[in-house]
Design a protein around this motif. Structure first.
Motif, PDB file in Angstrom:
ATOM      1  N   PRO A  19      56.841  22.215  -6.295  1.00  7.23           N
ATOM      2  CA  PRO A  19      57.087  23.537  -6.876  1.00  7.23           C
ATOM      3  C   PRO A  19      55.844  24.137  -7.538  1.00  7.23           C
ATOM      4  N   LEU A  20      54.851  23.320  -7.813  1.00  8.20           N
ATOM      5  CA  LEU A  20      53.609  23.829  -8.390  1.00  8.20           C
ATOM      6  C   LEU A  20      52.886  24.779  -7.431  1.00  8.20           C
ATOM      7  N   TRP A  21      53.204  24.697  -6.147  1.00  7.39           N
ATOM      8  CA  TRP A  21      52.650  25.649  -5.173  1.00  7.39           C
ATOM      9  C   TRP A  21      53.057  27.082  -5.510  1.00  7.39           C
ATOM     10  N   LEU A  22      54.168  27.237  -6.225  1.00  2.00           N
ATOM     11  CA  LEU A  22      54.665  28.575  -6.540  1.00  2.00           C
ATOM     12  C   LEU A  22      53.800  29.302  -7.573  1.00  2.00           C
ATOM     13  N   LEU A  23      53.155  28.579  -8.454  1.00  2.00           N
ATOM     14  CA  LEU A  23      52.367  29.225  -9.513  1.00  2.00           C
ATOM     15  C   LEU A  23      51.208  30.055  -8.951  1.00  2.00           C
ATOM     16  N   PRO A  24      50.321  29.493  -8.143  1.00  2.00           N
ATOM     17  CA  PRO A  24      49.277  30.348  -7.580  1.00  2.00           C
ATOM     18  C   PRO A  24      49.855  31.385  -6.615  1.00  2.00           C
ATOM     19  N   GLY A  25      50.978  31.061  -5.999  1.00  2.00           N
ATOM     20  CA  GLY A  25      51.622  32.014  -5.096  1.00  2.00           C
ATOM     21  C   GLY A  25      52.091  33.260  -5.822  1.00  2.00           C
ATOM     22  N   PHE A  26      52.724  33.080  -6.961  1.00  2.00           N
ATOM     23  CA  PHE A  26      53.189  34.238  -7.724  1.00  2.00           C
ATOM     24  C   PHE A  26      52.011  35.044  -8.259  1.00  2.00           C
ATOM     25  N   ALA A  27      50.956  34.357  -8.691  1.00  2.00           N
ATOM     26  CA  ALA A  27      49.749  35.061  -9.142  1.00  2.00           C
ATOM     27  C   ALA A  27      49.151  35.872  -7.996  1.00  2.00           C
ATOM     28  N   SER A  28      49.164  35.307  -6.813  1.00  2.00           N
ATOM     29  CA  SER A  28      48.643  35.993  -5.635  1.00  2.00           C
ATOM     30  C   SER A  28      49.459  37.243  -5.314  1.00  2.00           C
ATOM     31  N   LEU A  29      50.762  37.172  -5.485  1.00  2.00           N
ATOM     32  CA  LEU A  29      51.613  38.336  -5.227  1.00  2.00           C
ATOM     33  C   LEU A  29      51.373  39.448  -6.252  1.00  2.00           C
ATOM     34  N   ILE A  30      51.044  39.083  -7.466  1.00  2.95           N
ATOM     35  CA  ILE A  30      50.694  40.090  -8.473  1.00  2.95           C
ATOM     36  C   ILE A  30      49.383  40.774  -8.075  1.00  2.95           C
ATOM     37  N   VAL A  31      48.417  39.992  -7.618  1.00  2.00           N
ATOM     38  CA  VAL A  31      47.142  40.554  -7.158  1.00  2.00           C
ATOM     39  C   VAL A  31      47.389  41.499  -5.976  1.00  2.00           C
ATOM     40  N   PHE A  32      48.257  41.100  -5.070  1.00  2.00           N
ATOM     41  CA  PHE A  32      48.613  41.949  -3.927  1.00  2.00           C
ATOM     42  C   PHE A  32      49.104  43.317  -4.400  1.00  2.00           C
ATOM     43  N   ALA A  33      50.070  43.331  -5.308  1.00  2.00           N
ATOM     44  CA  ALA A  33      50.642  44.595  -5.781  1.00  2.00           C
ATOM     45  C   ALA A  33      49.579  45.455  -6.471  1.00  2.00           C
ATOM     46  N   TRP A  34      48.720  44.839  -7.241  1.00  2.00           N
ATOM     47  CA  TRP A  34      47.657  45.562  -7.931  1.00  2.00           C
ATOM     48  C   TRP A  34      46.694  46.188  -6.922  1.00  2.00           C
ATOM     49  N   LEU A  35      46.308  45.431  -5.894  1.00  2.00           N
ATOM     50  CA  LEU A  35      45.369  45.953  -4.897  1.00  2.00           C
ATOM     51  C   LEU A  35      45.949  47.136  -4.125  1.00  2.00           C
ATOM     52  N   VAL A  36      47.203  47.055  -3.736  1.00  2.00           N
ATOM     53  CA  VAL A  36      47.821  48.173  -3.009  1.00  2.00           C
ATOM     54  C   VAL A  36      47.898  49.406  -3.903  1.00  2.00           C
ATOM     55  N   ALA A  37      48.114  49.190  -5.195  1.00  2.00           N
ATOM     56  CA  ALA A  37      48.187  50.326  -6.123  1.00  2.00           C
ATOM     57  C   ALA A  37      46.829  51.008  -6.315  1.00  2.00           C
ATOM     58  N   LEU A  38      45.752  50.350  -5.962  1.00  2.00           N
ATOM     59  CA  LEU A  38      44.410  50.939  -6.089  1.00  2.00           C
ATOM     60  C   LEU A  38      44.068  51.890  -4.949  1.00  2.00           C
ATOM     61  N   VAL A  39      44.861  51.886  -3.890  1.00  2.00           N
ATOM     62  CA  VAL A  39      44.572  52.738  -2.733  1.00  2.00           C
ATOM     63  C   VAL A  39      44.688  54.200  -3.142  1.00  2.00           C
ATOM     64  N   GLY A  40      43.713  54.976  -2.710  1.00  2.00           N
ATOM     65  CA  GLY A  40      43.635  56.382  -3.111  1.00  2.00           C
ATOM     66  C   GLY A  40      44.548  57.290  -2.306  1.00  2.00           C
ATOM     67  N   THR A  41      45.808  57.300  -2.625  1.00  2.00           N
ATOM     68  CA  THR A  41      46.758  58.228  -2.016  1.00  2.00           C
ATOM     69  C   THR A  41      47.709  58.711  -3.101  1.00  2.00           C
ATOM     70  N   ASN A  42      48.303  59.852  -2.889  1.00  2.00           N
ATOM     71  CA  ASN A  42      49.193  60.404  -3.912  1.00  2.00           C
ATOM     72  C   ASN A  42      50.654  59.994  -3.715  1.00  2.00           C
ATOM     73  N   ALA A  43      50.937  59.185  -2.706  1.00  2.00           N
ATOM     74  CA  ALA A  43      52.322  58.791  -2.437  1.00  2.00           C
ATOM     75  C   ALA A  43      52.392  57.299  -2.150  1.00  2.00           C
ATOM     76  N   ALA A  44      53.163  56.593  -2.932  1.00  2.00           N
ATOM     77  CA  ALA A  44      53.289  55.142  -2.767  1.00  2.00           C
ATOM     78  C   ALA A  44      53.821  54.789  -1.379  1.00  2.00           C
ATOM     79  N   GLY A  45      54.811  55.530  -0.906  1.00  2.00           N
ATOM     80  CA  GLY A  45      55.386  55.241   0.407  1.00  2.00           C
ATOM     81  C   GLY A  45      54.356  55.324   1.523  1.00  2.00           C
ATOM     82  N   ARG A  46      53.454  56.289   1.420  1.00  2.00           N
ATOM     83  CA  ARG A  46      52.396  56.421   2.433  1.00  2.00           C
ATOM     84  C   ARG A  46      51.436  55.236   2.346  1.00  2.00           C
TER      85      ARG A  46
END
Length: 107
Positions: free
Chosen positions: A30-57
């Motif tokens: 189950p310790l595999w989940l800790l870096p995995g969850f951190a990685s998913l947070i990084v994923f969400a942050w990176l997508v939010a940095l994309v320069g568009t005015n609409a999240a869906g796009r």
């Protein structure tokens, strides 16, 4: 720059999801989940940095890059070489993602 953000986000998402796969399907610790969850947070942050005015796009365009990155993971991490149908589908998705990202939009 957008493609780099999407590529980094895809790697973070795939790594995060693979940690759950490894824990659940490959019976890893189950310790595999800790870096995995951190990685998913990084994923969400990176997508939010994309320069568009609409999240869906941003999410829609990301889908094409994610598909291509998933096939790279299939080959490099799992040792399964994508076939021509995988590559054709990824190329089609990348074309669609590029249209979404690069289309001229009025104000």
């Amino acid at each position: 720059m957008t493609y780099l953000l999407y590529t980094a986000a895809a790697l973070a998402e795939i790594a995060g999801c693979f940690s759950v796969w490894a824990w659940w399907r490959l019976e890893k610790s189950p310790l595999w989940l800790l870096p995995g969850f951190a990685s998913l947070i990084v994923f969400a942050w990176l997508v939010a940095l994309v320069g568009t005015n609409a999240a869906g796009r941003a999410y829609a365009a990301y889908g094409g890059i994610y598909i291509a990155a998933s096939l790279a993971w299939l080959w490099l991490a799992e040792g399964v070489r994508p076939d021509r149908w995988d590559l054709a589908g990824a190329a089609l998705c990348m074309a669609g993602a590029s249209i979404i990202l690069l289309a001229p939009r009025g104000a």
